[in-house]
Design a protein around this motif. Structure first.
Motif, PDB file in Angstrom:
ATOM      1  N   GLU A  27     -20.126  -4.515  18.361  1.00 55.89           N
ATOM      2  CA  GLU A  27     -19.854  -5.842  18.167  1.00 55.89           C
ATOM      3  C   GLU A  27     -19.590  -6.807  19.172  1.00 55.89           C
ATOM      4  N   ALA A  28     -18.468  -6.337  20.030  1.00 53.64           N
ATOM      5  CA  ALA A  28     -18.423  -7.210  21.379  1.00 53.64           C
ATOM      6  C   ALA A  28     -19.531  -7.144  22.034  1.00 53.64           C
ATOM      7  N   GLU A  29     -20.496  -6.194  22.204  1.00 48.90           N
ATOM      8  CA  GLU A  29     -21.624  -6.467  22.978  1.00 48.90           C
ATOM      9  C   GLU A  29     -22.575  -7.610  22.433  1.00 48.90           C
ATOM     10  N   GLN A  30     -22.677  -7.418  21.139  1.00 48.89           N
ATOM     11  CA  GLN A  30     -23.475  -8.244  20.375  1.00 48.89           C
ATOM     12  C   GLN A  30     -23.166  -9.567  20.448  1.00 48.89           C
ATOM     13  N   SER A  31     -21.863  -9.917  20.564  1.00 49.97           N
ATOM     14  CA  SER A  31     -21.278 -11.458  20.513  1.00 49.97           C
ATOM     15  C   SER A  31     -21.798 -11.786  21.899  1.00 49.97           C
ATOM     16  N   ILE A  32     -21.761 -11.166  23.066  1.00 48.38           N
ATOM     17  CA  ILE A  32     -21.961 -11.523  24.217  1.00 48.38           C
ATOM     18  C   ILE A  32     -23.504 -11.849  24.382  1.00 48.38           C
ATOM     19  N   ILE A  33     -24.226 -10.589  24.154  1.00 41.60           N
ATOM     20  CA  ILE A  33     -25.650 -10.640  24.335  1.00 41.60           C
ATOM     21  C   ILE A  33     -26.404 -11.841  23.316  1.00 41.60           C
ATOM     22  N   SER A  34     -25.836 -11.958  22.260  1.00 40.70           N
ATOM     23  CA  SER A  34     -26.331 -13.055  21.442  1.00 40.70           C
ATOM     24  C   SER A  34     -26.094 -14.562  22.046  1.00 40.70           C
ATOM     25  N   GLU A  35     -24.985 -14.700  22.496  1.00 45.38           N
ATOM     26  CA  GLU A  35     -24.658 -16.016  23.204  1.00 45.38           C
ATOM     27  C   GLU A  35     -25.739 -16.205  24.641  1.00 45.38           C
ATOM     28  N   GLN A  36     -26.019 -15.113  25.174  1.00 44.18           N
ATOM     29  CA  GLN A  36     -27.001 -15.249  26.603  1.00 44.18           C
ATOM     30  C   GLN A  36     -28.294 -15.313  25.954  1.00 44.18           C
ATOM     31  N   LEU A  37     -28.706 -14.784  24.837  1.00 43.84           N
ATOM     32  CA  LEU A  37     -29.968 -14.983  24.379  1.00 43.84           C
ATOM     33  C   LEU A  37     -30.129 -16.391  24.131  1.00 43.84           C
ATOM     34  N   LYS A  38     -29.349 -17.239  23.626  1.00 46.59           N
ATOM     35  CA  LYS A  38     -29.736 -18.536  23.465  1.00 46.59           C
ATOM     36  C   LYS A  38     -30.289 -19.315  24.667  1.00 46.59           C
ATOM     37  N   TYR A  39     -30.033 -18.781  25.774  1.00 47.22           N
ATOM     38  CA  TYR A  39     -30.547 -19.467  27.094  1.00 47.22           C
ATOM     39  C   TYR A  39     -31.889 -18.606  27.545  1.00 47.22           C
ATOM     40  N   GLY A 124     -37.378 -14.943  34.846  1.00 46.44           N
ATOM     41  CA  GLY A 124     -37.172 -14.122  33.738  1.00 46.44           C
ATOM     42  C   GLY A 124     -35.670 -13.350  33.576  1.00 46.44           C
ATOM     43  N   ASN A 125     -35.046 -13.208  32.379  1.00 43.93           N
ATOM     44  CA  ASN A 125     -33.726 -12.903  32.584  1.00 43.93           C
ATOM     45  C   ASN A 125     -33.777 -11.286  32.025  1.00 43.93           C
ATOM     46  N   LEU A 126     -32.769 -10.587  32.583  1.00 40.29           N
ATOM     47  CA  LEU A 126     -32.659  -9.177  32.452  1.00 40.29           C
ATOM     48  C   LEU A 126     -30.915  -9.043  31.860  1.00 40.29           C
ATOM     49  N   ILE A 127     -30.680  -8.586  30.685  1.00 42.80           N
ATOM     50  CA  ILE A 127     -29.434  -8.607  30.195  1.00 42.80           C
ATOM     51  C   ILE A 127     -29.042  -6.961  30.142  1.00 42.80           C
ATOM     52  N   THR A 174     -26.227 -13.711  37.610  1.00 34.67           N
ATOM     53  CA  THR A 174     -25.950 -14.910  37.089  1.00 34.67           C
ATOM     54  C   THR A 174     -24.582 -15.088  36.184  1.00 34.67           C
ATOM     55  N   LYS A 175     -24.487 -13.928  35.551  1.00 32.28           N
ATOM     56  CA  LYS A 175     -23.134 -13.789  34.871  1.00 32.28           C
ATOM     57  C   LYS A 175     -22.689 -12.230  34.605  1.00 32.28           C
ATOM     58  N   GLU A 176     -21.415 -12.129  34.811  1.00 29.02           N
ATOM     59  CA  GLU A 176     -20.749 -10.766  34.811  1.00 29.02           C
ATOM     60  C   GLU A 176     -19.562 -10.792  33.750  1.00 29.02           C
ATOM     61  N   ASP A 177     -19.731 -10.023  32.729  1.00 26.61           N
ATOM     62  CA  ASP A 177     -18.562  -9.829  31.567  1.00 26.61           C
ATOM     63  C   ASP A 177     -18.116  -8.370  31.427  1.00 26.61           C
ATOM     64  N   TYR A 178     -16.896  -8.466  31.342  1.00 25.31           N
ATOM     65  CA  TYR A 178     -16.313  -7.044  30.918  1.00 25.31           C
ATOM     66  C   TYR A 178     -15.652  -7.092  29.531  1.00 25.31           C
ATOM     67  N   LEU A 179     -15.462  -5.816  29.050  1.00 29.04           N
ATOM     68  CA  LEU A 179     -14.948  -5.795  27.581  1.00 29.04           C
ATOM     69  C   LEU A 179     -14.458  -4.439  27.278  1.00 29.04           C
ATOM     70  N   CYS A 180     -13.791  -4.154  26.469  1.00 27.69           N
ATOM     71  CA  CYS A 180     -13.212  -2.675  26.063  1.00 27.69           C
ATOM     72  C   CYS A 180     -12.314  -2.234  27.339  1.00 27.69           C
ATOM     73  N   TYR A 181     -11.090  -2.851  27.081  1.00 23.57           N
ATOM     74  CA  TYR A 181     -10.036  -2.512  28.000  1.00 23.57           C
ATOM     75  C   TYR A 181      -9.110  -1.335  27.531  1.00 23.57           C
ATOM     76  N   SER A 182      -9.290  -0.836  25.991  1.00 25.40           N
ATOM     77  CA  SER A 182      -8.536   0.136  25.653  1.00 25.40           C
ATOM     78  C   SER A 182      -9.340   0.985  24.616  1.00 25.40           C
ATOM     79  N   VAL A 214     -26.053 -10.263  33.412  1.00 22.94           N
ATOM     80  CA  VAL A 214     -27.250 -11.031  33.266  1.00 22.94           C
ATOM     81  C   VAL A 214     -27.781 -11.483  34.543  1.00 22.94           C
ATOM     82  N   ALA A 215     -29.159 -10.897  34.885  1.00 25.93           N
ATOM     83  CA  ALA A 215     -29.671 -10.986  36.170  1.00 25.93           C
ATOM     84  C   ALA A 215     -30.911 -11.819  35.928  1.00 25.93           C
ATOM     85  N   LYS A 216     -31.383 -12.881  36.933  1.00 22.06           N
ATOM     86  CA  LYS A 216     -32.652 -13.439  36.852  1.00 22.06           C
ATOM     87  C   LYS A 216     -33.586 -13.228  37.886  1.00 22.06           C
TER      88      LYS A 216
END
Length: 253
Positions: A27-39, A124-127, A174-182, A214-216
């Motif tokens: 779910e956490a990865e889904q929210s971040i990836i869905s936001e990046q796919l908009k661009y 092109g974008n690589l997520i 272009t972007k670097e996000d971290y999640l799941c700290y516990s 997220v790499a371009k």
């Protein structure tokens, strides 16, 4: 530092339940990836691996979305069957790629990234989602239990090392996000919502169990440089003298 090339093939993870707190991580990865796919724009979106295939990508404006898995991990969601390090696509033909936790279970992660770079169009974008070896999630590999056996067989590379591979291939992160700290969250508790994970997320963000990059793909055209040396044209005196002799002879005649 251990070499990235491995000779023992490891079966990739096909189910999020094979990961500690798998559903919450999904779910956490889904929210971040869905936001990046908009661009991400274009015609073709490629999702590599079964973990990427089950993610929803309805918010993406890319009309053609292809799911790719190996033959041993084929499911009804699979659209193309191929190896991750030998993609059956033309060069510069894909607009965006989503790749969740594929490098950790591949025998040659360098070749997987090279293939992704080959098939991607310029800009092109690589997520890319990878596990962070410096996190509490990676410590689950050393817990003596029979759970998450496929997860424990993976090779976790540091985020700095993966970013170095991307830079060498010509990607720009272009972007670097971290999640799941516990990994101690309860079933009814939101991921990273307790006190200690919130502090880690604020003051030590690089200790997250999962990193999404997220790499371009960048390609700069070669521009010819004009030489700084200026050449001066000089007349040949022999030719000039011969022409003068001819004119003088004609005049005397």
């Amino acid at each position: 530092m251990k070499p990235a090339l491995g000779y023992n093939s490891v079966s990739p993870i096909n189910d999020w339940a094979s990961i500690p707190l798998g559903e919450k991580v999904r779910e956490a990865e889904q929210s971040i990836i869905s936001e990046q796919l908009k661009y991400c724009f274009g015609q073709y979106l490629l999702k590599i691996g079964q973990l990427s295939n089950v993610l929803e990508s309805h918010e993406s404006t890319i009309p053609t979305q292809v799911s790719l898995t190996t033959l041993n991990n084929k499911t009804p969601l699979t659209g193309v069957v191929a190896e991750f390090d030998e993609l059956p696509f033309l060069e510069n033909s894909i607009d965006a790629i989503v790749m969740n936790h594929v490098l950790e279970f591949g025998s040659d992660p360098h070749q997987i990234l090279r293939e992704a770079h080959r098939v991607l169009l310029p800009n092109g974008n690589l997520i890319l989602a990878v596990f962070n070896p410096w996190s509490s999630l990676a410590l689950q590999k050393f817990v003596p239990s029979q759970k998450f056996q496929l997860f424990k067989k993976g090779r976790f590379f540091s985020v700095a090392r993966v970013k170095d591979w991307l830079h060498l291939l010509g990607f720009e992160v272009t972007k670097e996000d971290y999640l799941c700290y516990s990994v101690l969250a309860q079933n009814d508790q939101e991921l990273d919502s307790s006190f200690i994970p919130s502090l880690l997320k604020r003051f030590c963000p690089s200790l997250g169990g999962v990193c999404i990059l997220v790499a371009k793909k960048r390609e700069w055209p070669l521009t010819p440089v004009r030489p700084r040396v200026r050449y001066r044209t000089m007349f040949n005196p022999a030719v000039r003298s011969s022409s003068l002799n001819r004119t003088t002879r004609r005049a005397t005649k």
